[in-house]
Write an enzyme that holds these catalytic residues in place. Structure first.
Site, PDB file in Angstrom:
ATOM      1  N   CYS A   1       0.810  -1.230   0.000  1.00 38.72           N
ATOM      2  CA  CYS A   1       0.000   0.000   0.000  1.00 38.72           C
ATOM      3  C   CYS A   1       0.843   1.279   0.000  1.00 38.72           C
ATOM      4  O   CYS A   1       0.598   2.164  -0.827  1.00 38.72           O
ATOM      5  CB  CYS A   1      -0.966   0.010   1.169  1.00 38.72           C
ATOM      6  SG  CYS A   1      -1.371  -1.591   1.836  1.00 38.72           S
TER       7      CYS A   1
ATOM      8  N   ARG B   1       6.616 -11.654   5.361  1.00 43.02           N
ATOM      9  CA  ARG B   1       6.117 -11.427   6.718  1.00 43.02           C
ATOM     10  C   ARG B   1       6.694 -12.491   7.638  1.00 43.02           C
ATOM     11  O   ARG B   1       6.668 -13.673   7.298  1.00 43.02           O
ATOM     12  CB  ARG B   1       4.586 -11.488   6.764  1.00 43.02           C
ATOM     13  CG  ARG B   1       3.964 -10.346   5.993  1.00 43.02           C
ATOM     14  CD  ARG B   1       2.457 -10.341   6.095  1.00 43.02           C
ATOM     15  NE  ARG B   1       1.924  -9.335   5.173  1.00 43.02           N
ATOM     16  CZ  ARG B   1       0.641  -9.217   4.854  1.00 43.02           C
ATOM     17  NH1 ARG B   1      -0.244 -10.042   5.392  1.00 43.02           N
ATOM     18  NH2 ARG B   1       0.245  -8.286   4.009  1.00 43.02           N
TER      19      ARG B   1
ATOM     20  N   GLN C   1       0.856 -11.091  -3.367  1.00 46.07           N
ATOM     21  CA  GLN C   1      -0.555 -10.707  -3.332  1.00 46.07           C
ATOM     22  C   GLN C   1      -1.001 -10.229  -4.707  1.00 46.07           C
ATOM     23  O   GLN C   1      -0.239  -9.548  -5.397  1.00 46.07           O
ATOM     24  CB  GLN C   1      -0.763  -9.572  -2.330  1.00 46.07           C
ATOM     25  CG  GLN C   1      -0.472  -9.961  -0.902  1.00 46.07           C
ATOM     26  CD  GLN C   1      -0.633  -8.769   0.024  1.00 46.07           C
ATOM     27  OE1 GLN C   1       0.021  -7.756  -0.129  1.00 46.07           O
ATOM     28  NE2 GLN C   1      -1.532  -8.894   0.989  1.00 46.07           N
TER      29      GLN C   1
ATOM     30  N   ASP D   1      -2.589  -7.710  -5.496  1.00 41.25           N
ATOM     31  CA  ASP D   1      -2.965  -6.539  -4.717  1.00 41.25           C
ATOM     32  C   ASP D   1      -3.352  -5.386  -5.642  1.00 41.25           C
ATOM     33  O   ASP D   1      -2.814  -5.265  -6.741  1.00 41.25           O
ATOM     34  CB  ASP D   1      -1.754  -6.127  -3.877  1.00 41.25           C
ATOM     35  CG  ASP D   1      -2.156  -5.359  -2.635  1.00 41.25           C
ATOM     36  OD1 ASP D   1      -3.368  -5.157  -2.429  1.00 41.25           O
ATOM     37  OD2 ASP D   1      -1.254  -4.956  -1.879  1.00 41.25           O
TER      38      ASP D   1
ATOM     39  N   HIS E   1      -4.961  -1.066  -5.323  1.00 46.10           N
ATOM     40  CA  HIS E   1      -5.530   0.040  -4.555  1.00 46.10           C
ATOM     41  C   HIS E   1      -6.267   0.959  -5.505  1.00 46.10           C
ATOM     42  O   HIS E   1      -5.714   1.338  -6.541  1.00 46.10           O
ATOM     43  CB  HIS E   1      -4.427   0.777  -3.802  1.00 46.10           C
ATOM     44  CG  HIS E   1      -3.780  -0.097  -2.774  1.00 46.10           C
ATOM     45  ND1 HIS E   1      -2.684  -0.864  -3.049  1.00 46.10           N
ATOM     46  CD2 HIS E   1      -4.134  -0.378  -1.498  1.00 46.10           C
ATOM     47  CE1 HIS E   1      -2.366  -1.577  -1.976  1.00 46.10           C
ATOM     48  NE2 HIS E   1      -3.229  -1.304  -1.022  1.00 46.10           N
TER      49      HIS E   1
ATOM     50  N   LYS F   1     -14.977  -3.318   5.734  1.00 45.66           N
ATOM     51  CA  LYS F   1     -14.506  -4.193   4.654  1.00 45.66           C
ATOM     52  C   LYS F   1     -15.469  -5.336   4.337  1.00 45.66           C
ATOM     53  O   LYS F   1     -16.314  -5.702   5.142  1.00 45.66           O
ATOM     54  CB  LYS F   1     -13.140  -4.769   5.015  1.00 45.66           C
ATOM     55  CG  LYS F   1     -13.176  -5.718   6.208  1.00 45.66           C
ATOM     56  CD  LYS F   1     -11.805  -6.336   6.448  1.00 45.66           C
ATOM     57  CE  LYS F   1     -11.777  -7.023   7.810  1.00 45.66           C
ATOM     58  NZ  LYS F   1     -10.458  -7.511   8.178  1.00 45.66           N
TER      59      LYS F   1
ATOM     60  N   HIS G   1      -8.324  -0.828  -0.541  1.00 43.16           N
ATOM     61  CA  HIS G   1      -7.362  -1.923  -0.702  1.00 43.16           C
ATOM     62  C   HIS G   1      -8.170  -3.124  -1.153  1.00 43.16           C
ATOM     63  O   HIS G   1      -9.207  -3.414  -0.566  1.00 43.16           O
ATOM     64  CB  HIS G   1      -6.709  -2.343   0.621  1.00 43.16           C
ATOM     65  CG  HIS G   1      -6.123  -1.251   1.435  1.00 43.16           C
ATOM     66  ND1 HIS G   1      -4.775  -1.074   1.560  1.00 43.16           N
ATOM     67  CD2 HIS G   1      -6.694  -0.297   2.198  1.00 43.16           C
ATOM     68  CE1 HIS G   1      -4.539  -0.063   2.375  1.00 43.16           C
ATOM     69  NE2 HIS G   1      -5.687   0.428   2.776  1.00 43.16           N
TER      70      HIS G   1
HETATM   71 ZN    ZN Z   1      -3.277  -2.204   0.810  1.00 44.75          ZN
END
Ligand code: ZN
Length: 647
Positions: A333, A362, A380, A382, A384, A464, A510
């Site tokens: 992010c 992680r 991910q 991912d 945004h 979310k 996100h």
């Molecule tokens: Zn994010």
């Protein structure tokens, strides 16, 4: 008078002290029989616990999660009792509850075998039938140590000897067996009706490889036979599908101690990975995303500003070089906000959708690592979305469409959705939360998608959606999230110029759909037991020759198919054709093509499937046409030029 308040708010009065069991009896005979324990003013106690003053009381039966834990813990004691009965020279150590069951570690230098497990389990059944009363004993530490030393239980004496001296110690006895335990326990062994010993393993005393190797016996326990049977069936199915086992069998990937929680993809595993990635990428284009890539390391100060350093630092890998501290990114992010911040943005630039196959690290605790399903390094899918408040609802609606589309393409139809709403501790005005929660809820309502509300379970920075997939054996996998964020864009200085010329902080969404590509591939493997749909199979076709003189034609077929984008390989080994077919069937290769004398002469191929169906002899062009149909429709079975004889 003692007032006892029950969970429904009703109050029962007693003239003198009563046990939990007495109260249950006062409510009803059935409940008294089912009572395993109680919860008095929030604390778990035995059924025999004596209530002396006003309190709240919850009766615990096998329908409560705590009740199931008590059954499992008591079954661990039952196991220890049976072992001591049969092998008096064995010593007991510890026996905790674990997911779905329990284990107990014994010191027994001769070692247990499979036969012993049967004997022990039979003795447990007999001890349960005897319905022995389970009694709680309170003792001071030193006399407890003395008690266990006298009966030769060195390990128990060692454990108790380390407990601080002041506190009284609780022991539980059943028959002539006594064990150290905090409790609570079932009132009598007759409450243990459905259990099974499942596995033997070695374990070091106190997990220390310099100390004695103990015998660990695993078991499972349930309230009744039906639930036990259902669990054993699920376990068997899950073991067959264990993606770590399939990863080895199909030569897809491995893990090794030099890189805990980080996958080594092999050729075929990586082929699968790239197909998944390619499909996600094609949808990103269709849904108007910009794909980017951001650095793996960023200065620690960036993570301080984003708030991650203070909240997640124990899960972050860091490195220090040239007097600077860096964080190896655990999420993408902050990097995406940096890209948003390049150049002045106007309302006309929104919504801006930034996507990345974001490789993150992680530091998950080593005990929780589980193949691809829980790793320390993963990617991910991912993205945004930066948008205005007014655009939020439409963006969420489109995201839901994309999410469902993606899951369906990968073969998942059974999808559950939850909406997590504002927690007590949060940032942002209530009016903003109203807009966001309404946008998330309304998008689902408009699409007639049923959902459950998880009140107060949103993040402090926004509400979310969570998406859970159900697989072919009914297991649930949480994969995607759509998460509104009122906090981060402001913290990292993101803004745009609105229609009336003002500087405004955008809303950030996100979202990840598959979640982690590695984990999603683990789920796909377990869901399909490695029988991936044709479009995902790393190798879709293997061409086998019957004899050496057909090898040239087999290679020609491979070339022709490869040219059409089909993932094909040959097996030209000097082996019997039956052997080759078995070998590639076990590899779960969707199509097995055999070429011999006749096929070479007619320029055809004999086609079999991994399910053992014989699709007959066909011209090469027909087969290629069918493959194109199957792969472009994500496995939806459209039979092309071929007659599918077996189904
Ligand atoms: Zn994010």
């Amino acid at each position: 008078m003692i007032d006892i308040t029950l969970p429904d708010g009703s109050v029962r009065q007693f003239g003198q002290s009563v046990t939990v069991h007495d109260v249950a009896k006062d409510i009803g005979k059935g409940l008294a029989r089912a009572t395993l324990a109680g919860e008095v003013d929030g604390e778990l106690v035995d059924g025999s616990y004596s209530i002396q003053s006003n309190c709240t009381l919850r009766i615990i039966t096998d329908r409560d999660p705590e009740g199931l834990d008590i059954i499992r813990h008591s079954t661990a004691h039952l196991l220890a009792q049976a072992v001591k009965d049969l092998y008096p020279e064995a010593q007991v150590t510890i026996g905790p509850v674990i997911e779905n069951g329990f284990y107990y570690d014994f010191s027994y230098p001769l070692g247990f075998g499979e036969e012993d497990l049967h004997k022990i389990e039979a003795r447990m059944v007999a001890l349960a039938k005897a319905d022995l009363e389970v009694r709680r004993i309170v003792e001071n530490r030193d006399s407890a140590v003395q008690r266990f030393k006298e009966i030769g239980e060195e390990y128990k004496a060692e454990i108790i000897g380390e407990i601080p001296g002041g506190e009284p110690i609780t022991l539980y006895s059943q028959g002539d067996f006594v064990d150290l335990c905090r409790g609570p326990h079932v009132p009598s062994t007759g409450h243990l009706k459905a259990f099974k010993l499942t596995q033997l393993a070695g374990a070091y005393w106190r997990g220390d490889s310099n100390r004695e190797m103990l015998q660990r016996v695993y078991g499972t326990a349930w309230p009744n036979q039906k639930e036990l049977d259902a669990y054993l069936h699920r376990k068997e199915e899950a073991e067959k599908r264990d993606h770590r086992k399939l990863g080895r069998q199909l030569d897809l990937f491995h893990f090794q101690e030099d890189a805990p929680g980080m996958v080594f993809w092999h050729r075929d595993g990586w082929a699968l990975y790239t197909v998944v990635e390619r499909h996600v990428r094609s949808l990103l284009r269709e849904y108007d995303y910009e794909e980017v890539q951001t650095p793996q390391l960023m200065d620690r100060s960036m993570w301080k500003r984003s708030g991650h350093w203070d909240k997640f630092r124990q899960h972050m890998f860091t490195t220090h070089i040239d007097d600077r501290d860096y964080v190896i990114k655990p999420m993408n992010c902050p990097g995406h906000v940096q890209i948003f911040n390049q150049g002045l943005k106007s309302y006309r630039d929104l919504p801006l959708r930034i996507a990345e196959f974001g490789l993150v690290h992680r530091n998950e605790p080593s005990g929780t690592l589980h193949g691809l399903l829980r790793a320390r390094r993963f990617t991910q899918d991912d993205a945004h979305v930066f948008c205005t408040q007014d655009q939020l609802r439409e963006e969420v609606a489109t995201l839901i469409d994309l999410t469902y589309r993606m899951y369906r393409d990968f073969g998942f139809e059974d999808i559950e959705v939850a909406l997590s709403t504002r927690p007590d501790e949060r940032v942002g005005e209530d009016a903003l939360w109203d807009v966001a929660e309404d946008a998330l809820a309304q998008a689902l309502i408009d699409k007639k998608i049923p959902y459950k509300v998880q009140k107060g379970e949103g993040a402090f920075y926004g509400p979310k959606h969570e998406f859970v997939l159900r697989d072919s054996i009914g297991r649930r996998w949480q994969c995607g999230t759509i998460q509104v964020d009122f906090s981060m864009p402001g913290r990292l200085g993101a803004h745009y110029v609105s229609e009336d010329g003002k500087k405004v902080v955008p809303v950030m969404i996100h979202r990840a759909i598959l979640g982690s590509l590695e984990r999603f591939i683990g789920i796909l493997l377990e869901d399909t037991e490695g029988r991936l749909p044709v479009w995902l199979a790393p190798i879709q076709v293997v061409i086998m020759n019957i004899a050496d003189q057909h090898a040239g034609y087999a290679s020609e077929v491979e070339k022709a198919l490869t040219k059409q984008g089909i993932r094909a390989e040959t097996d030209l080994r000097n082996e019997k054709i039956g052997y080759k077919i078995r070998h590639h069937t076990l590899r779960r290769i969707p199509y097995l093509l055999v070429v011999g004398e006749r096929e070479v002469a007619d320029q055809t191929i004999a086609v079999r499937t991994r399910e053992g169906r014989d699709l007959g002899v066909v011209p090469l062009g027909d087969f290629a046409g069918m493959m194109e149909d199957r792969t472009s429709n994500h496995g939806i079975e459209t039979i092309g030029g071929l007659k599918d004889s077996g189904s």
